[in-house]
Design a protein around this motif. Structure first.
Motif, PDB file in Angstrom:
ATOM      1  N   LEU A 188     -71.771 -37.634  -5.332  1.00 21.93           N
ATOM      2  CA  LEU A 188     -72.924 -38.214  -4.531  1.00 21.93           C
ATOM      3  C   LEU A 188     -72.849 -39.529  -5.101  1.00 21.93           C
ATOM      4  CD1 LEU A 188     -75.675 -35.431  -5.476  1.00 21.93           C
ATOM      5  CD2 LEU A 188     -74.232 -35.538  -3.317  1.00 21.93           C
ATOM      6  N   SER A 189     -73.302 -40.372  -3.985  1.00 21.10           N
ATOM      7  CA  SER A 189     -73.485 -41.722  -4.029  1.00 21.10           C
ATOM      8  C   SER A 189     -74.720 -42.338  -3.694  1.00 21.10           C
ATOM      9  CB  SER A 189     -72.197 -42.529  -3.530  1.00 21.10           C
ATOM     10  OG  SER A 189     -71.105 -42.306  -4.250  1.00 21.10           O
ATOM     11  N   CYS A 190     -75.084 -43.222  -4.261  1.00 27.92           N
ATOM     12  CA  CYS A 190     -76.580 -44.041  -3.741  1.00 27.92           C
ATOM     13  C   CYS A 190     -76.376 -45.438  -4.110  1.00 27.92           C
ATOM     14  CB  CYS A 190     -77.673 -43.333  -4.709  1.00 27.92           C
ATOM     15  SG  CYS A 190     -79.257 -44.271  -4.188  1.00 27.92           S
ATOM     16  N   GLU A 191     -76.694 -46.232  -2.977  1.00 28.67           N
ATOM     17  CA  GLU A 191     -76.758 -47.745  -3.092  1.00 28.67           C
ATOM     18  C   GLU A 191     -78.190 -48.135  -3.033  1.00 28.67           C
ATOM     19  OE1 GLU A 191     -74.095 -49.603  -0.333  1.00 28.67           O
ATOM     20  OE2 GLU A 191     -74.660 -51.701  -1.038  1.00 28.67           O
ATOM     21  N   GLN A 215     -87.909 -55.360   0.295  1.00 30.19           N
ATOM     22  CA  GLN A 215     -87.986 -54.266   0.341  1.00 30.19           C
ATOM     23  C   GLN A 215     -86.430 -53.684  -0.018  1.00 30.19           C
ATOM     24  OE1 GLN A 215     -90.394 -52.401   0.876  1.00 30.19           O
ATOM     25  NE2 GLN A 215     -92.126 -53.651   1.687  1.00 30.19           N
ATOM     26  N   VAL A 216     -86.795 -52.630  -1.330  1.00 32.35           N
ATOM     27  CA  VAL A 216     -85.506 -51.827  -1.585  1.00 32.35           C
ATOM     28  C   VAL A 216     -85.264 -50.701  -0.690  1.00 32.35           C
ATOM     29  CG1 VAL A 216     -84.528 -50.779  -3.675  1.00 32.35           C
ATOM     30  CG2 VAL A 216     -85.907 -52.742  -3.977  1.00 32.35           C
ATOM     31  N   LYS A 217     -84.199 -50.174  -0.434  1.00 27.86           N
ATOM     32  CA  LYS A 217     -84.055 -48.953   0.357  1.00 27.86           C
ATOM     33  C   LYS A 217     -82.622 -48.341  -0.530  1.00 27.86           C
ATOM     34  CE  LYS A 217     -82.611 -47.063   4.795  1.00 27.86           C
ATOM     35  NZ  LYS A 217     -82.436 -47.469   6.256  1.00 27.86           N
ATOM     36  N   LEU A 218     -82.908 -47.044  -0.644  1.00 26.81           N
ATOM     37  CA  LEU A 218     -81.784 -46.037  -1.318  1.00 26.81           C
ATOM     38  C   LEU A 218     -81.193 -45.403  -0.258  1.00 26.81           C
ATOM     39  CD1 LEU A 218     -83.964 -44.945  -4.314  1.00 26.81           C
ATOM     40  CD2 LEU A 218     -82.130 -46.788  -4.337  1.00 26.81           C
ATOM     41  N   VAL A 219     -79.794 -45.602  -0.214  1.00 23.58           N
ATOM     42  CA  VAL A 219     -79.281 -44.887   0.888  1.00 23.58           C
ATOM     43  C   VAL A 219     -78.162 -43.946   0.023  1.00 23.58           C
ATOM     44  CG1 VAL A 219     -77.284 -45.039   2.881  1.00 23.58           C
ATOM     45  CG2 VAL A 219     -79.149 -46.409   2.436  1.00 23.58           C
ATOM     46  N   GLN A 220     -78.173 -42.673   0.132  1.00 24.83           N
ATOM     47  CA  GLN A 220     -77.334 -41.576  -0.160  1.00 24.83           C
ATOM     48  C   GLN A 220     -76.069 -41.564   0.705  1.00 24.83           C
ATOM     49  OE1 GLN A 220     -81.204 -39.290  -1.957  1.00 24.83           O
ATOM     50  NE2 GLN A 220     -79.158 -38.121  -1.889  1.00 24.83           N
ATOM     51  N   SER A 221     -74.812 -40.902   0.059  1.00 22.39           N
ATOM     52  CA  SER A 221     -73.892 -40.386   0.739  1.00 22.39           C
ATOM     53  C   SER A 221     -73.118 -39.381  -0.088  1.00 22.39           C
ATOM     54  CB  SER A 221     -72.943 -41.469   1.040  1.00 22.39           C
ATOM     55  OG  SER A 221     -72.349 -42.058  -0.183  1.00 22.39           O
ATOM     56  N   GLY A 222     -72.280 -38.479   0.520  1.00 23.62           N
ATOM     57  CA  GLY A 222     -71.618 -37.537  -0.364  1.00 23.62           C
ATOM     58  C   GLY A 222     -72.340 -36.157  -0.148  1.00 23.62           C
ATOM     59  N   GLY A 223     -72.010 -35.282  -0.978  1.00 23.84           N
ATOM     60  CA  GLY A 223     -72.547 -33.949  -1.112  1.00 23.84           C
ATOM     61  C   GLY A 223     -71.910 -32.910  -0.071  1.00 23.84           C
ATOM     62  N   GLY A 224     -72.214 -31.844   0.254  1.00 21.89           N
ATOM     63  CA  GLY A 224     -71.696 -30.959   1.461  1.00 21.89           C
ATOM     64  C   GLY A 224     -71.683 -29.518   0.768  1.00 21.89           C
ATOM     65  N   SER A 225     -70.670 -28.799   1.229  1.00 22.18           N
ATOM     66  CA  SER A 225     -70.496 -27.635   0.456  1.00 22.18           C
ATOM     67  C   SER A 225     -69.150 -27.402  -0.050  1.00 22.18           C
ATOM     68  CB  SER A 225     -70.601 -26.425   1.806  1.00 22.18           C
ATOM     69  OG  SER A 225     -71.581 -26.554   2.620  1.00 22.18           O
ATOM     70  N   VAL A 226     -69.343 -26.377  -0.868  1.00 21.31           N
ATOM     71  CA  VAL A 226     -67.980 -26.217  -1.882  1.00 21.31           C
ATOM     72  C   VAL A 226     -68.085 -24.781  -2.518  1.00 21.31           C
ATOM     73  CG1 VAL A 226     -68.961 -27.149  -4.204  1.00 21.31           C
ATOM     74  CG2 VAL A 226     -66.470 -27.004  -3.607  1.00 21.31           C
ATOM     75  N   GLN A 227     -67.130 -24.128  -3.005  1.00 16.87           N
ATOM     76  CA  GLN A 227     -67.102 -22.794  -3.580  1.00 16.87           C
ATOM     77  C   GLN A 227     -67.305 -23.244  -5.237  1.00 16.87           C
ATOM     78  OE1 GLN A 227     -63.559 -20.857  -2.551  1.00 16.87           O
ATOM     79  NE2 GLN A 227     -64.455 -19.862  -0.868  1.00 16.87           N
ATOM     80  N   ASN A 267     -92.112 -41.430 -12.947  1.00 20.40           N
ATOM     81  CA  ASN A 267     -91.355 -42.726 -13.341  1.00 20.40           C
ATOM     82  C   ASN A 267     -90.723 -43.275 -11.982  1.00 20.40           C
ATOM     83  OD1 ASN A 267     -90.074 -40.894 -16.149  1.00 20.40           O
ATOM     84  ND2 ASN A 267     -91.735 -42.235 -15.910  1.00 20.40           N
ATOM     85  N   VAL A 268     -90.954 -42.708 -10.990  1.00 14.32           N
ATOM     86  CA  VAL A 268     -89.966 -42.931  -9.577  1.00 14.32           C
ATOM     87  C   VAL A 268     -91.077 -43.793  -8.517  1.00 14.32           C
ATOM     88  CG1 VAL A 268     -88.800 -42.241  -7.621  1.00 14.32           C
ATOM     89  CG2 VAL A 268     -88.475 -41.148  -9.895  1.00 14.32           C
ATOM     90  N   ASP A 269     -90.506 -45.096  -8.138  1.00 19.87           N
ATOM     91  CA  ASP A 269     -91.404 -45.512  -7.059  1.00 19.87           C
ATOM     92  C   ASP A 269     -90.706 -45.455  -5.584  1.00 19.87           C
ATOM     93  OD1 ASP A 269     -90.959 -48.855  -8.293  1.00 19.87           O
ATOM     94  OD2 ASP A 269     -89.548 -47.449  -7.346  1.00 19.87           O
ATOM     95  N   LEU A 270     -89.528 -44.835  -5.642  1.00 17.77           N
ATOM     96  CA  LEU A 270     -88.842 -45.036  -4.392  1.00 17.77           C
ATOM     97  C   LEU A 270     -87.742 -43.734  -4.386  1.00 17.77           C
ATOM     98  CD1 LEU A 270     -88.235 -46.363  -1.647  1.00 17.77           C
ATOM     99  CD2 LEU A 270     -86.529 -47.674  -2.912  1.00 17.77           C
ATOM    100  N   TRP A 271     -87.472 -43.149  -3.302  1.00 13.95           N
ATOM    101  CA  TRP A 271     -86.780 -42.000  -3.233  1.00 13.95           C
ATOM    102  C   TRP A 271     -85.765 -42.081  -2.143  1.00 13.95           C
ATOM    103  CZ3 TRP A 271     -86.834 -38.091  -6.827  1.00 13.95           C
ATOM    104  CH2 TRP A 271     -88.049 -38.093  -7.495  1.00 13.95           C
ATOM    105  N   GLY A 272     -84.497 -41.709  -2.335  1.00 16.28           N
ATOM    106  CA  GLY A 272     -83.594 -41.596  -1.060  1.00 16.28           C
ATOM    107  C   GLY A 272     -83.724 -40.653  -0.234  1.00 16.28           C
ATOM    108  N   GLN A 273     -82.939 -40.457   0.786  1.00 16.35           N
ATOM    109  CA  GLN A 273     -83.282 -39.466   1.845  1.00 16.35           C
ATOM    110  C   GLN A 273     -83.051 -37.936   1.440  1.00 16.35           C
ATOM    111  OE1 GLN A 273     -80.514 -41.268   1.930  1.00 16.35           O
ATOM    112  NE2 GLN A 273     -78.927 -40.315   2.889  1.00 16.35           N
ATOM    113  N   GLY A 274     -82.282 -37.714   0.532  1.00 18.90           N
ATOM    114  CA  GLY A 274     -82.037 -36.484   0.022  1.00 18.90           C
ATOM    115  C   GLY A 274     -80.653 -35.984   0.616  1.00 18.90           C
TER     116      GLY A 274
END
Length: 124
Positions: free
Chosen positions: A20-23, A1-13, A110-117
């Motif tokens: 953003l990163s995704c593994e 099973q493949v899993k997509l894990v996101q990191s990064g993002g946040g708030s900026v001016q 085209n997508v068969d799996l999404w990260g958590q957002g």
């Protein structure tokens, strides 16, 4: 099973930058496709950037071309999106997307799996 894990993002001016990163963990093939989408408030999920899994070609939405930079570490199935010169219009939930069928991802079909957002908020 493949899993997509996101990191990064946040708030900026406005004018600032975020990363953003995704593994992709699990059983991925060499041709595993990955992409970024975003969903702005009140709008449908839209394509942001992707790469051809069989070449070095990268593709960007017109709205981000020249400001966002996509990179990938193929050996680790890790993908990053450097977002520069951000504007309030870039405010959205950003999703990492994956596909095991070897096709270039340019649309949700085209997508068969999404990260958590991940929320990205740009203030003026």
């Amino acid at each position: 099973q493949v899993k997509l894990v996101q990191s990064g993002g946040g708030s900026v001016q406005a004018g600032g930058s975020l990363v953003l990163s995704c593994e992709a963990s699990g059983s991925t093939t060499r041709d595993y496709s990955m992409a970024w989408f975003r969903q702005r408030p009140g709008s449908e999920r839209e394509f942001v950037a992707t790469f051809n899994p069989r070449s070095t070609a990268k593709y960007y939405a017109d709205s981000v071309r020249g400001r966002f930079i996509l990179s990938r570490d193929g050996t680790k199935n890790t993908m990053s999106l450097q977002m520069n010169d951000l504007t309030p219009e870039d405010t959205a939930v950003y999703y990492c997307a994956g596909d095991s069928r070897g096709q270039t991802i340019v649309a949700p079909r085209n997508v068969d799996l999404w990260g958590q957002g991940t929320q990205v908020t740009v203030s003026s």
